[in-house]
Design an enzyme around this catalytic site. Structure first.
Site, PDB file in Angstrom:
ATOM      1  N   CYS A 126       0.729  -1.249   0.156  1.00  0.00           N
ATOM      2  CA  CYS A 126      -0.166   0.067  -0.110  1.00  0.00           C
ATOM      3  C   CYS A 126       0.738   1.180   0.122  1.00  0.00           C
ATOM      4  CB  CYS A 126      -0.747  -0.065   1.266  1.00  0.00           C
ATOM      5  SG  CYS A 126      -2.057   1.478   1.206  1.00  0.00           S
ATOM      6  N   CYS A 133      -0.082   0.443  10.571  1.00  0.00           N
ATOM      7  CA  CYS A 133      -0.408  -0.477   9.994  1.00  0.00           C
ATOM      8  C   CYS A 133       0.691  -1.410   9.208  1.00  0.00           C
ATOM      9  CB  CYS A 133      -1.468  -0.014   8.703  1.00  0.00           C
ATOM     10  SG  CYS A 133      -1.720  -1.114   7.436  1.00  0.00           S
ATOM     11  N   GLY A 177      -3.885  -2.473   0.844  1.00  0.00           N
ATOM     12  CA  GLY A 177      -4.213  -1.688  -0.120  1.00  0.00           C
ATOM     13  C   GLY A 177      -5.257  -0.622   0.100  1.00  0.00           C
ATOM     14  N   GLU A 178      -5.244   0.696  -0.832  1.00  0.00           N
ATOM     15  CA  GLU A 178      -6.197   1.424  -0.685  1.00  0.00           C
ATOM     16  C   GLU A 178      -7.000   1.349  -1.752  1.00  0.00           C
ATOM     17  OE1 GLU A 178      -7.658   4.331   0.735  1.00  0.00           O
ATOM     18  OE2 GLU A 178      -8.755   4.350  -1.032  1.00  0.00           O
ATOM     19  N   SER A 209     -13.610   0.546   1.551  1.00  0.00           N
ATOM     20  CA  SER A 209     -12.920   1.414   2.365  1.00  0.00           C
ATOM     21  C   SER A 209     -11.834   2.401   1.749  1.00  0.00           C
ATOM     22  CB  SER A 209     -12.490   0.656   3.349  1.00  0.00           C
ATOM     23  OG  SER A 209     -11.121   0.169   3.096  1.00  0.00           O
ATOM     24  N   SER A 232     -11.980   5.598   6.469  1.00  0.00           N
ATOM     25  CA  SER A 232     -10.964   5.743   7.636  1.00  0.00           C
ATOM     26  C   SER A 232     -10.700   6.895   8.142  1.00  0.00           C
ATOM     27  CB  SER A 232      -9.968   4.726   7.451  1.00  0.00           C
ATOM     28  OG  SER A 232     -10.503   3.414   7.012  1.00  0.00           O
ATOM     29  N   LEU A 233     -11.092   7.647   9.267  1.00  0.00           N
ATOM     30  CA  LEU A 233     -10.633   9.132   9.537  1.00  0.00           C
ATOM     31  C   LEU A 233      -9.463   9.097  10.660  1.00  0.00           C
ATOM     32  CD1 LEU A 233     -11.884  11.378   8.147  1.00  0.00           C
ATOM     33  CD2 LEU A 233     -13.462  11.594  10.002  1.00  0.00           C
ATOM     34  N   HIS A 234      -9.657   8.392  11.640  1.00  0.00           N
ATOM     35  CA  HIS A 234      -8.566   8.155  12.750  1.00  0.00           C
ATOM     36  C   HIS A 234      -8.031   9.397  13.265  1.00  0.00           C
ATOM     37  CE1 HIS A 234      -8.533   4.374  11.009  1.00  0.00           C
ATOM     38  NE2 HIS A 234      -7.641   4.478  10.197  1.00  0.00           N
ATOM     39  N   ASN A 308      -5.053  -2.661  16.465  1.00  0.00           N
ATOM     40  CA  ASN A 308      -4.457  -4.219  16.728  1.00  0.00           C
ATOM     41  C   ASN A 308      -2.886  -3.823  16.516  1.00  0.00           C
ATOM     42  OD1 ASN A 308      -5.514  -6.716  16.678  1.00  0.00           O
ATOM     43  ND2 ASN A 308      -6.059  -6.605  14.263  1.00  0.00           N
TER      44      ASN A 308
HETATM   45  S1  SF4 Z   1      -4.746   2.482   3.687  1.00  0.00           S
HETATM   46 FE1  SF4 Z   1      -5.073   0.751   4.698  1.00  0.00          FE
HETATM   47  S2  SF4 Z   1      -3.712  -0.890   3.876  1.00  0.00           S
HETATM   48 FE2  SF4 Z   1      -2.959   1.228   3.382  1.00  0.00          FE
HETATM   49  S3  SF4 Z   1      -1.548   1.563   4.806  1.00  0.00           S
HETATM   50 FE3  SF4 Z   1      -3.404   2.689   5.305  1.00  0.00          FE
HETATM   51  S4  SF4 Z   1      -4.397   1.067   6.785  1.00  0.00           S
HETATM   52 FE4  SF4 Z   1      -2.635  -0.001   5.525  1.00  0.00          FE
END
Ligand code: SF4
Length: 357
Positions: A126, A133, A177-178, A209, A232-234, A308
């Site tokens: 990715c 990650c 992956g994105e 996602s 995915s904001l975070h 995780n």
């Molecule tokens: S987009 Fe998803 S797979 Fe890519 S680095 Fe971020 S969390 Fe990991």
């Protein structure tokens, strides 16, 4: 006529949408009406070879044997599982699959009472570089073709069948992956996976996602793709977000939220917002309030996911108390909010962890 969702450079039978398969047959002098028999064999029977198919009309049999045989244009995607791990509670099964060129990708089956979900990868590696990650830590290798994404779904489906379980109900693109960085291949793969005469996964049971690739979000809105979007904001400020998702510097929050509003207005669909809870980094009450403010007026469901942990990131997972407090603030602000269970820790279910090992 070509379908805008067809992949421009197919090199596997699993890269072809149903309409692309019909056109390939027609161009080879095979009646396109035979496409349905081949499609059923591919996606209902999940056939892995086509030698001596007495049930196929001879022109179709000749075409498929030649196309999938040695030197043929469309060999099947049949990745080999180089690892197959089951969590101790039996609810999560994780595969490491080797593709034709030796790249490996992770695929997970998550079991819930009466239903199963496949979590598949869309890229080998990715480019987004998320610090927490394992895939982001390892970097980008290449995009997957549609057939390589579909083959992961088939692998899960076969595994469930072999265990005598019901087939997949849900499909989430939350592996390596994105997805919106590999838009065309992903949309072709989803058209194949949701085709009613084949794998027949309901479009509303698919989740795409993204870490916030604005051009992809706007394209999904423009094309009115029927798949739910998971953002995915975070973090709720640009500085905090960039520290967790380095690629987000290209897509500032004000523009990202504007894109979400455009998406919501164009599709009428709710957005699923993902927030990985990291102790002391983004799990405080002030951050929950900032998130509620940021999303004000957007039809959003917020999923909170305790981190995780990975070897390459020193952050720790949130405490139950902090997670509950975070959730309560969002609910008080009127957002539906779910606190997810961490799953499959003993099979390295966090994306990229098994491949890293
Ligand atoms: S987009 Fe998803 S797979 Fe890519 S680095 Fe971020 S969390 Fe990991």
């Amino acid at each position: 006529m070509s379908n805008p969702t067809d992949f421009p450079t197919p090199s596997s039978l699993h890269d072809l949408t149903f309409s692309a398969l019909e056109r390939e047959l027609l161009a080879s002098g095979v009646r396109p009406v035979h496409a349905r028999a081949l499609w059923r064999a591919l996606y209902r029977e999940m056939a892995t070879h086509f030698k001596e198919r007495a049930d196929f009309p001879p022109p179709l049999r000749r075409w498929v044997e030649e196309a999938t045989g040695e030197g043929g244009r469309f060999p099947l995607d049949a990745p080999e599982a180089v690892a197959d791990l089951k969590s101790s509670d039996g609810q999560t099964r994780k595969f490491l699959l080797r593709l034709r060129d030796g790249q490996t990708v992770e695929t997970v089956i998550m079991g819930y009472p009466g239903r199963s979900t496949a979590c598949v990868s869309t890229q080998a590696g990715c480019a987004m570089g998320c610090t927490f990650c394992a895939t982001g830590q390892a970097g980008f290798a290449r995009h997957l073709r549609p057939g390589e994404i579909v083959a992961q779904v088939l692998h899960c489906q076969r595994a469930l069948k072999a265990e005598g379980q019901a087939g997949l109900r849900n499909l989430v693109l939350m592996g390596m992956g994105e997805p919106l960085h590999n838009y065309d291949a992903v949309m072709t793969a989803l058209e194949i996976a949701t085709e009613r005469g084949g794998l027949n996964i309901a479009p509303s049971h698919v989740s795409v996602s993204t870490v916030g690739v604005i051009p992809g979000i706007l394209r999904m809105a423009r094309e009115n793709r029927p798949y739910p979007l998971a953002l995915s904001l975070h973090a709720a400020t640009d500085a905090e977000r960039m520290a967790l998702i380095p690629a987000s510097r290209r897509w500032p929050l004000n523009e990202l939220i504007a894109a979400c509003r455009t998406y919501g207005a164009a599709t009428g669909r709710r957005i699923f917002v993902g927030w990985t809870l990291i102790a002391g980094t983004n799990d405080g009450p002030a951050q929950a309030e900032q998130l509620a403010e940021l999303l004000a007026g957007i039809d959003a469901h917020i999923n909170l996911i305790p981190l995780n942990p990975t070897e390459g990131y020193e952050g720790e997972t949130t405490s139950d108390e902090a997670a509950q407090r975070f959730k309560a603030i969002l609910q008080a602000a009127g957002f539906p909010c779910t606190l997810r269970q961490r799953r499959g820790i003993d099979v390295a279910a966090g994306c990229g962890q098994l491949r890293g090992r």
